[in-house]
Scaffold this motif. Sequence first.
Motif, PDB file in Angstrom:
ATOM      1  N   GLY A 108       0.807  -1.208   0.000  1.00 33.86           N
ATOM      2  CA  GLY A 108       0.000   0.000   0.000  1.00 33.86           C
ATOM      3  C   GLY A 108       0.838   1.253   0.000  1.00 33.86           C
ATOM      4  N   PHE A 109       2.051   1.162   0.522  1.00 40.62           N
ATOM      5  CA  PHE A 109       2.966   2.304   0.581  1.00 40.62           C
ATOM      6  C   PHE A 109       4.363   1.799   0.262  1.00 40.62           C
ATOM      7  N   GLY A 110       5.210   2.677  -0.211  1.00 34.26           N
ATOM      8  CA  GLY A 110       6.558   2.257  -0.579  1.00 34.26           C
ATOM      9  C   GLY A 110       6.536   1.650  -1.970  1.00 34.26           C
ATOM     10  N   ALA A 111       6.792   0.358  -2.067  1.00 30.67           N
ATOM     11  CA  ALA A 111       6.844  -0.331  -3.360  1.00 30.67           C
ATOM     12  C   ALA A 111       5.428  -0.666  -3.831  1.00 30.67           C
ATOM     13  N   VAL A 112       4.652   0.376  -4.159  1.00 32.12           N
ATOM     14  CA  VAL A 112       3.227   0.197  -4.445  1.00 32.12           C
ATOM     15  C   VAL A 112       2.962  -0.593  -5.727  1.00 32.12           C
ATOM     16  N   ASP A 113       3.963  -0.731  -6.574  1.00 36.62           N
ATOM     17  CA  ASP A 113       3.786  -1.489  -7.815  1.00 36.62           C
ATOM     18  C   ASP A 113       4.224  -2.941  -7.669  1.00 36.62           C
ATOM     19  N   SER A 114       4.630  -3.313  -6.453  1.00 36.06           N
ATOM     20  CA  SER A 114       5.112  -4.680  -6.218  1.00 36.06           C
ATOM     21  C   SER A 114       4.118  -5.468  -5.379  1.00 36.06           C
ATOM     22  N   LYS A 115       3.998  -6.755  -5.688  1.00 33.80           N
ATOM     23  CA  LYS A 115       3.143  -7.642  -4.902  1.00 33.80           C
ATOM     24  C   LYS A 115       3.775  -7.886  -3.539  1.00 33.80           C
ATOM     25  N   PHE A 116       2.941  -7.922  -2.525  1.00 35.09           N
ATOM     26  CA  PHE A 116       3.417  -8.298  -1.197  1.00 35.09           C
ATOM     27  C   PHE A 116       3.607  -9.812  -1.203  1.00 35.09           C
ATOM     28  N   PRO A 117       4.843 -10.310  -0.988  1.00 33.91           N
ATOM     29  CA  PRO A 117       5.131 -11.750  -1.148  1.00 33.91           C
ATOM     30  C   PRO A 117       4.712 -12.567   0.075  1.00 33.91           C
ATOM     31  N   ALA A 118       3.433 -12.548   0.397  1.00 34.35           N
ATOM     32  CA  ALA A 118       2.941 -13.196   1.619  1.00 34.35           C
ATOM     33  C   ALA A 118       3.218 -14.691   1.615  1.00 34.35           C
ATOM     34  N   ASP A 119       3.769 -15.178   2.736  1.00 37.31           N
ATOM     35  CA  ASP A 119       3.929 -16.619   2.926  1.00 37.31           C
ATOM     36  C   ASP A 119       3.415 -17.058   4.301  1.00 37.31           C
TER      37      ASP A 119
END
Length: 677
Positions: free
Chosen positions: A466-477
């Motif tokens: 949502g903030f920072g690397a907004v164009d990147s997927k959050f790599p949830a594991d």
Amino acid sequence: MVQSIEPNIADLANGWLKSYKLPYKLEQESVNAEIDKALSDYYSKNGGVGGNRVDAKLLLQDKNQNWYPILIEYKGYKDSLVKLDANHQVENRTAKSEPHLKNINSFAVNGAVHYANALLHHTSYTDIIAIGMTGYKDERGNIQHQIGVYYVSKNNLGAGQKVDDYSDFSFLKKENFDAFIEKVKTLSLPQEELDRLKEQKERDIDSSLRKLNHDIYENEKGLGENDRVYLVAASIIATLGIPGKVPVLDKSDLKSQTFIGGRDGDILISRIKAFLEEKKLPPEKKDLIIRTLSNTLLTENINKVDEKGESQLYRVFTKIVDDLGIYYKIGLTTDFTGKLFNEMYGWLGFSQDKLNDVVLTPAYVASLLVKLARVNKDSFVWDFATGSAGLLVAAMNEMLIDAKNTITSPDELAQKEIKIKAEQLLGLELLSSVYMLAILNMILMGDGSSNILNKDSMLDFDGNYGFGAVDSKFPADAFVLNPPYSANGNGMNFVERALGMMHKGYASIIIQNSAGSGKAKDYCKRILEKHTLIASIKMPIDIFIGKSSVQTNIYVFRVNEKHQPDEMVKFIDFSNDGYTRTNRKKATNNLKDTDQAKERYEEVINLVRFGKSKLNIFTEREYYEGTIDPKNGADWNQTAPVDSKPTLDDFKKTISDYLAWEVSSILKNQNTDGLGK
């Protein structure tokens, strides 16, 4: 009766300090404006705790340019140095968690430690040296003295730790002070003692929150439901401070003026802006927080000055800081705002159904969920119904502990801690008032607020930061969740969506157990087409006592691996988790470990991870491994089957019981016949 020789002790000690050429000051003189003001205000409010006050103060700096307040208290009686409790800690609290005034007044170290905690509460200093000194005259008229030197810090939760034995104050001399501080920095309480202190402080928080709740509800009229939440959030953020950069906002800074720019609300907003700016929050997040809080803090009524010359904002701010300040200042790793919200949720205008939806997860259950999801320092953890961020706080704590235990380089550890807080946690919360509590909670826990998003996780979230690397997927594991039970499938819709956006890892959720027995049948079947159910854990019915009474289960999943029909699922009946719960309003502790609770929670974690070989406290009646039908979706809540086939032992017992009855009857008849003759 032993005569007090306090003036002699003071003269002796002050003589040492003067000979060391230290920049020391006595009570009547200024040491540092912040320290003096904090103590002065504390004396005024508490009457110097029965007239007892700090006798001398210093402010010394080490080679790293860090400042350390030194508080010294003298007692001129024998055996009046320190009073310890059964755990060998300075005994400054009674069994009811109230200040132990007798000990604080009577023992030098206890008094010094007490006022050191006042500095923790009311200043930006987090490391303080508390010194007690006592003395008496022996039979030859010579002064015999004792010295107690204790370290009081947010790292030891204000408890105070003995540094070493000293015969004078020369450890404070410039040439010795750095070595003394090095020794102080090596002090650490055992984890068991920290846990005990943490539990005690958390009970104290509950008591203080109830007091605050009652006080504001009874005495402060005209505040909207959300306004009260925002006032608490704003007051806490404004009083956190950043040493050397953003001073702690003190109640004396609020002047209750009426001109625009000088009102109490204007002052609070200004200090909050400075704090958020220094913390380098993303501009969008900072603007959102300021905008939300301004809607409450800048209203006319709350800044209006009454006949006493005080604004309502000043009164509420003072109550919040006085009642709660010490707890968030000492760095408690707890879901502080979760506790806050569970007290304040009654203020919020939810229907009864919505109240059930916003009941927050107890800290010990949050910790269980995090461990079942196998969270470690390298995990990326998200929560699709964040609430006050209690689950994310628990995850962050677990990640930081793992980092400290496995990273030996201080520099590497510091960088890892920053990354954990800023990049490895993500939460979504739709309700704006609860969202603000989540933001506050993560700020209090160390700035992990960057990716707490005020969004609908079902409709508005695309999986990106949502903030920072907004164009990147959050790599949830790792996924943890306590969903709103009124949502589709009791909340299994959140589970399906979150797991569908993950490529690997584990998930653990606590949910109404009807979700696994038919209420969410279609969701469950679709989930098992892509993910594996590892365990189903039946939780105690009273786990949310006083808030909700639904039966819940914890379900644990392995992500992105289709559930096979022969997959063995671990079914655990955790109805007895070892805790006894009550809901008494005036109780000091409504949660008691009465049957190996901590050991039981640890065993459940091991059973889910390693299986039957870890059975110890539990029996095979409470632990069962079996299969489910992936195409059923309503068979997730199984129990160990009961074998009704009689055994040889059952047969022997039955025959034995029958023969005993037969013999007893015969003897009884014989006795009756004898009486009739």
